[in-house]
Design a protein around this motif. Structure first.
Motif, PDB file in Angstrom:
ATOM      1  N   GLN A 187       0.826  -1.207   0.000  1.00 56.01           N
ATOM      2  CA  GLN A 187       0.000   0.000   0.000  1.00 56.01           C
ATOM      3  C   GLN A 187       0.865   1.263   0.000  1.00 56.01           C
ATOM      4  N   HIS A 188       2.039   1.193   0.631  1.00 55.76           N
ATOM      5  CA  HIS A 188       2.973   2.317   0.554  1.00 55.76           C
ATOM      6  C   HIS A 188       3.349   2.591  -0.904  1.00 55.76           C
ATOM      7  N   HIS A 189       3.639   1.530  -1.623  1.00 54.93           N
ATOM      8  CA  HIS A 189       3.965   1.686  -3.052  1.00 54.93           C
ATOM      9  C   HIS A 189       2.801   2.337  -3.796  1.00 54.93           C
ATOM     10  N   ALA A 190       1.582   1.872  -3.507  1.00 55.98           N
ATOM     11  CA  ALA A 190       0.411   2.379  -4.220  1.00 55.98           C
ATOM     12  C   ALA A 190       0.150   3.848  -3.926  1.00 55.98           C
ATOM     13  N   VAL A 191       0.265   4.241  -2.666  1.00 49.89           N
ATOM     14  CA  VAL A 191       0.000   5.645  -2.327  1.00 49.89           C
ATOM     15  C   VAL A 191       1.090   6.548  -2.885  1.00 49.89           C
ATOM     16  N   PHE A 192       2.329   6.066  -2.920  1.00 48.33           N
ATOM     17  CA  PHE A 192       3.413   6.845  -3.519  1.00 48.33           C
ATOM     18  C   PHE A 192       3.142   7.071  -5.004  1.00 48.33           C
ATOM     19  N   ASP A 193       2.701   6.022  -5.682  1.00 48.13           N
ATOM     20  CA  ASP A 193       2.385   6.138  -7.106  1.00 48.13           C
ATOM     21  C   ASP A 193       1.275   7.157  -7.332  1.00 48.13           C
ATOM     22  N   LEU A 234      -5.112  -9.365  -2.134  1.00 48.44           N
ATOM     23  CA  LEU A 234      -4.046  -8.458  -2.547  1.00 48.44           C
ATOM     24  C   LEU A 234      -4.121  -8.199  -4.042  1.00 48.44           C
ATOM     25  N   ASN A 235      -4.370  -9.236  -4.831  1.00 43.19           N
ATOM     26  CA  ASN A 235      -4.491  -9.052  -6.262  1.00 43.19           C
ATOM     27  C   ASN A 235      -5.697  -8.187  -6.615  1.00 43.19           C
ATOM     28  N   ASN A 236      -6.793  -8.382  -5.892  1.00 44.03           N
ATOM     29  CA  ASN A 236      -7.988  -7.595  -6.142  1.00 44.03           C
ATOM     30  C   ASN A 236      -7.768  -6.121  -5.854  1.00 44.03           C
ATOM     31  N   VAL A 237      -7.074  -5.841  -4.748  1.00 43.40           N
ATOM     32  CA  VAL A 237      -6.806  -4.464  -4.382  1.00 43.40           C
ATOM     33  C   VAL A 237      -5.893  -3.817  -5.411  1.00 43.40           C
ATOM     34  N   ASN A 238      -4.835  -4.526  -5.806  1.00 41.19           N
ATOM     35  CA  ASN A 238      -3.909  -3.968  -6.790  1.00 41.19           C
ATOM     36  C   ASN A 238      -4.590  -3.688  -8.114  1.00 41.19           C
ATOM     37  N   SER A 239      -5.482  -4.584  -8.548  1.00 37.76           N
ATOM     38  CA  SER A 239      -6.156  -4.380  -9.818  1.00 37.76           C
ATOM     39  C   SER A 239      -7.140  -3.228  -9.734  1.00 37.76           C
ATOM     40  N   ALA A 240      -7.717  -3.013  -8.527  1.00 40.58           N
ATOM     41  CA  ALA A 240      -8.669  -1.921  -8.359  1.00 40.58           C
ATOM     42  C   ALA A 240      -7.967  -0.568  -8.349  1.00 40.58           C
ATOM     43  N   LEU A 241      -6.705  -0.566  -7.962  1.00 33.49           N
ATOM     44  CA  LEU A 241      -5.959   0.684  -7.926  1.00 33.49           C
ATOM     45  C   LEU A 241      -5.509   1.041  -9.306  1.00 33.49           C
TER      46      LEU A 241
END
Length: 241
Positions: A187-193, A234-241
Protein backbone atom coordinates in the motif's frame (compact mmCIF):
# COMPACT_ATOMS: atom_id res chain seq x y z
CA UNK A 1 14.32 3.99 20.06
CA UNK A 2 16.62 0.97 20.14
CA UNK A 3 15.37 -2.34 18.78
CA UNK A 4 15.06 -4.17 22.15
CA UNK A 5 12.97 -1.28 23.49
CA UNK A 6 10.69 -1.28 20.45
CA UNK A 7 10.32 -5.06 20.63
CA UNK A 8 9.20 -4.89 24.26
CA UNK A 9 6.59 -2.24 23.43
CA UNK A 10 5.33 -4.27 20.48
CA UNK A 11 5.17 -7.46 22.52
CA UNK A 12 3.22 -5.83 25.35
CA UNK A 13 0.81 -4.24 22.87
CA UNK A 14 0.12 -7.65 21.36
CA UNK A 15 -0.41 -9.18 24.81
CA UNK A 16 -2.97 -6.50 25.62
CA UNK A 17 -4.65 -6.85 22.23
CA UNK A 18 -4.86 -10.65 22.53
CA UNK A 19 -6.06 -10.59 26.13
CA UNK A 20 -2.94 -12.25 27.54
CA UNK A 21 -2.75 -9.12 29.68
CA UNK A 22 -6.32 -8.75 30.83
CA UNK A 23 -8.18 -5.55 31.56
CA UNK A 24 -7.59 -4.53 35.18
CA UNK A 25 -4.40 -6.59 35.50
CA UNK A 26 -1.65 -4.90 37.48
CA UNK A 27 1.83 -4.70 35.96
CA UNK A 28 5.16 -4.04 37.63
CA UNK A 29 8.61 -3.60 36.12
CA UNK A 30 10.50 -6.49 37.69
CA UNK A 31 8.07 -9.38 37.04
CA UNK A 32 7.34 -8.07 33.54
CA UNK A 33 11.07 -7.81 32.77
CA UNK A 34 11.60 -11.36 34.05
CA UNK A 35 8.67 -12.65 31.99
CA UNK A 36 10.01 -11.07 28.80
CA UNK A 37 13.66 -11.86 29.52
CA UNK A 38 14.85 -8.24 29.38
CA UNK A 39 16.17 -5.61 31.74
CA UNK A 40 13.93 -3.16 33.60
CA UNK A 41 14.88 -0.17 31.43
CA UNK A 42 13.01 -1.16 28.22
CA UNK A 43 10.04 -2.25 30.33
CA UNK A 44 9.96 1.12 32.09
CA UNK A 45 10.03 2.90 28.72
CA UNK A 46 7.36 0.57 27.35
CA UNK A 47 5.02 1.24 30.28
CA UNK A 48 5.31 5.00 29.76
CA UNK A 49 4.74 4.67 26.02
CA UNK A 50 1.69 2.45 26.46
CA UNK A 51 0.30 4.84 29.06
CA UNK A 52 0.55 7.65 26.50
CA UNK A 53 -1.24 5.44 23.97
CA UNK A 54 -4.12 4.87 26.36
CA UNK A 55 -3.42 1.19 26.99
CA UNK A 56 -2.12 1.45 30.57
CA UNK A 57 -3.05 3.61 33.56
CA UNK A 58 -0.43 4.57 36.11
CA UNK A 59 -1.32 3.70 39.68
CA UNK A 60 -0.93 6.20 42.50
CA UNK A 61 1.73 3.95 43.98
CA UNK A 62 4.09 1.86 41.89
CA UNK A 63 3.13 0.05 38.76
CA UNK A 64 0.42 0.25 36.14
CA UNK A 65 -2.95 -1.31 35.38
CA UNK A 66 -4.18 -2.51 31.99
CA UNK A 67 -6.99 -0.27 30.77
CA UNK A 68 -10.21 -1.72 29.44
CA UNK A 69 -10.13 -1.04 25.71
CA UNK A 70 -13.11 -1.86 23.51
CA UNK A 71 -13.00 -2.84 19.85
CA UNK A 72 -15.19 0.17 19.11
CA UNK A 73 -12.62 2.46 20.72
CA UNK A 74 -9.81 0.96 18.65
CA UNK A 75 -11.82 1.08 15.43
CA UNK A 76 -12.84 4.68 16.04
CA UNK A 77 -9.33 5.93 16.67
CA UNK A 78 -7.96 4.10 13.61
CA UNK A 79 -10.75 5.51 11.45
CA UNK A 80 -9.93 9.04 12.56
CA UNK A 81 -6.27 8.49 11.72
CA UNK A 82 -7.27 7.20 8.30
CA UNK A 83 -9.31 10.31 7.59
CA UNK A 84 -6.49 12.64 8.65
CA UNK A 85 -3.76 10.77 6.80
CA UNK A 86 -6.01 10.42 3.76
CA UNK A 87 -6.38 14.21 3.71
CA UNK A 88 -2.60 14.55 4.01
CA UNK A 89 -2.04 12.22 1.05
CA UNK A 90 -4.55 14.10 -1.11
CA UNK A 91 -2.99 17.45 -0.32
CA UNK A 92 0.51 16.04 -0.89
CA UNK A 93 -0.62 14.92 -4.35
CA UNK A 94 -2.09 18.34 -5.05
CA UNK A 95 1.05 20.14 -3.85
CA UNK A 96 3.53 17.77 -5.55
CA UNK A 97 6.46 16.26 -3.68
CA UNK A 98 9.80 18.02 -3.53
CA UNK A 99 12.77 16.21 -5.09
CA UNK A 100 14.11 15.51 -1.61
CA UNK A 101 10.81 14.04 -0.41
CA UNK A 102 10.45 11.89 -3.51
CA UNK A 103 14.02 10.58 -3.15
CA UNK A 104 13.56 9.72 0.53
CA UNK A 105 10.23 7.98 -0.07
CA UNK A 106 11.80 5.88 -2.82
CA UNK A 107 14.65 4.97 -0.47
CA UNK A 108 12.17 3.88 2.20
CA UNK A 109 10.25 1.80 -0.34
CA UNK A 110 13.45 0.04 -1.43
CA UNK A 111 14.34 -0.65 2.20
CA UNK A 112 10.91 -2.19 2.69
CA UNK A 113 11.33 -4.27 -0.46
CA UNK A 114 14.61 -5.64 0.88
CA UNK A 115 12.93 -6.41 4.20
CA UNK A 116 10.05 -8.44 2.74
CA UNK A 117 11.79 -10.10 -0.21
CA UNK A 118 12.95 -13.01 1.96
CA UNK A 119 9.33 -14.08 2.51
CA UNK A 120 9.25 -14.00 6.31
CA UNK A 121 9.41 -11.53 9.18
CA UNK A 122 10.52 -11.58 12.82
CA UNK A 123 10.62 -9.10 15.70
CA UNK A 124 13.87 -7.53 14.52
CA UNK A 125 12.36 -6.99 11.09
CA UNK A 126 9.34 -5.37 12.71
CA UNK A 127 11.60 -2.93 14.56
CA UNK A 128 13.13 -1.91 11.23
CA UNK A 129 9.71 -1.70 9.57
CA UNK A 130 8.54 0.49 12.46
CA UNK A 131 11.17 3.10 11.56
CA UNK A 132 10.51 2.85 7.81
CA UNK A 133 6.76 3.12 8.32
CA UNK A 134 6.96 6.03 10.73
CA UNK A 135 9.19 8.10 8.45
CA UNK A 136 7.11 7.28 5.35
CA UNK A 137 3.96 8.61 6.99
CA UNK A 138 5.79 11.62 8.40
CA UNK A 139 7.00 12.70 4.96
CA UNK A 140 3.48 12.53 3.53
CA UNK A 141 2.14 14.62 6.39
CA UNK A 142 4.92 17.17 5.85
CA UNK A 143 4.21 17.22 2.12
CA UNK A 144 0.58 18.15 2.80
CA UNK A 145 1.81 21.59 3.94
CA UNK A 146 -1.03 21.52 6.46
CA UNK A 147 0.21 21.77 10.07
CA UNK A 148 -3.31 21.26 11.40
CA UNK A 149 -3.14 17.62 10.29
CA UNK A 150 -0.03 16.94 12.37
CA UNK A 151 -1.61 18.65 15.38
CA UNK A 152 -4.82 16.63 15.08
CA UNK A 153 -2.87 13.38 14.68
CA UNK A 154 -0.83 14.20 17.76
CA UNK A 155 -4.00 14.48 19.84
CA UNK A 156 -5.47 11.31 18.32
CA UNK A 157 -2.33 9.31 19.12
CA UNK A 158 -3.28 9.23 22.80
CA UNK A 159 -6.10 6.84 21.90
CA UNK A 160 -5.51 3.05 21.75
CA UNK A 161 -3.74 1.87 18.58
CA UNK A 162 -4.26 5.25 16.91
CA UNK A 163 -0.59 6.01 16.39
CA UNK A 164 1.16 4.91 13.22
CA UNK A 165 3.87 3.61 15.56
CA UNK A 166 1.47 1.42 17.53
CA UNK A 167 2.41 -1.87 15.87
CA UNK A 168 1.64 -5.21 17.48
CA UNK A 169 3.31 -8.47 16.47
CA UNK A 170 2.03 -11.99 17.08
CA UNK A 171 5.01 -14.31 17.53
CA UNK A 172 2.72 -17.33 17.36
CA UNK A 173 1.60 -16.66 13.79
CA UNK A 174 4.59 -15.47 11.78
CA UNK A 175 3.09 -16.35 8.40
CA UNK A 176 0.06 -14.17 9.10
CA UNK A 177 2.25 -11.32 10.33
CA UNK A 178 4.36 -11.44 7.18
CA UNK A 179 1.23 -11.22 5.02
CA UNK A 180 -0.31 -8.24 6.74
CA UNK A 181 2.87 -6.18 7.04
CA UNK A 182 3.88 -6.97 3.47
CA UNK A 183 0.36 -5.94 2.41
CA UNK A 184 0.82 -2.62 4.24
CA UNK A 185 4.13 -2.10 2.44
CA UNK A 186 2.47 -2.72 -0.92
CA UNK A 187 0.00 0.00 0.00
CA UNK A 188 2.97 2.32 0.55
CA UNK A 189 3.97 1.69 -3.05
CA UNK A 190 0.41 2.38 -4.22
CA UNK A 191 0.00 5.65 -2.33
CA UNK A 192 3.41 6.85 -3.52
CA UNK A 193 2.39 6.14 -7.11
CA UNK A 194 -0.87 8.05 -6.65
CA UNK A 195 0.83 11.05 -5.03
CA UNK A 196 3.60 11.32 -7.62
CA UNK A 197 1.01 11.16 -10.42
CA UNK A 198 -1.08 13.91 -8.85
CA UNK A 199 -4.04 11.59 -8.19
CA UNK A 200 -5.34 13.17 -5.02
CA UNK A 201 -8.59 11.24 -4.65
CA UNK A 202 -6.86 7.91 -5.25
CA UNK A 203 -4.09 8.75 -2.79
CA UNK A 204 -6.67 9.69 -0.16
CA UNK A 205 -8.65 6.47 -0.62
CA UNK A 206 -5.56 4.26 -0.38
CA UNK A 207 -4.28 6.04 2.71
CA UNK A 208 -7.63 5.77 4.47
CA UNK A 209 -7.71 2.04 3.76
CA UNK A 210 -4.07 1.75 4.79
CA UNK A 211 -4.92 2.82 8.34
CA UNK A 212 -6.58 -0.59 8.82
CA UNK A 213 -3.80 -2.60 7.23
CA UNK A 214 -1.76 -3.50 10.30
CA UNK A 215 -4.75 -4.09 12.58
CA UNK A 216 -8.04 -4.84 10.86
CA UNK A 217 -6.60 -7.30 8.35
CA UNK A 218 -5.14 -9.62 10.98
CA UNK A 219 -8.48 -11.43 11.31
CA UNK A 220 -8.91 -11.50 7.54
CA UNK A 221 -5.54 -13.13 6.96
CA UNK A 222 -6.11 -15.55 9.83
CA UNK A 223 -9.43 -16.73 8.33
CA UNK A 224 -7.87 -17.09 4.90
CA UNK A 225 -5.05 -19.14 6.34
CA UNK A 226 -7.46 -21.43 8.20
CA UNK A 227 -9.56 -22.05 5.11
CA UNK A 228 -6.56 -22.57 2.87
CA UNK A 229 -7.48 -19.66 0.58
CA UNK A 230 -4.77 -17.77 -1.28
CA UNK A 231 -4.06 -14.08 -1.07
CA UNK A 232 -6.52 -13.07 -3.78
CA UNK A 233 -7.44 -9.98 -1.75
CA UNK A 234 -4.05 -8.46 -2.55
CA UNK A 235 -4.49 -9.05 -6.26
CA UNK A 236 -7.99 -7.59 -6.14
CA UNK A 237 -6.81 -4.46 -4.38
CA UNK A 238 -3.91 -3.97 -6.79
CA UNK A 239 -6.16 -4.38 -9.82
CA UNK A 240 -8.67 -1.92 -8.36
CA UNK A 241 -5.96 0.68 -7.93
Amino acid sequence: MNKPGQQVISRLRQMILSGDLASGQRLAEIPTAEQLGVSRTPVRIAFRTLEQEGLLTKLSGRGYIVRQVTQAEISGSIEVRGVLEGLAARQAAENSLSNEQKHELLTLLRQGDDLFVKGSIDEQDLALYHDINQRFHQIIIEASLNPAIAEALSRNEHLPFASVSALAFDQNNLAQEYRRFNFAHMQHHAVFDAITNGQGSRAEAIMREHANATHGYAKTFSKMEESGEKMQVLNNVNSAL
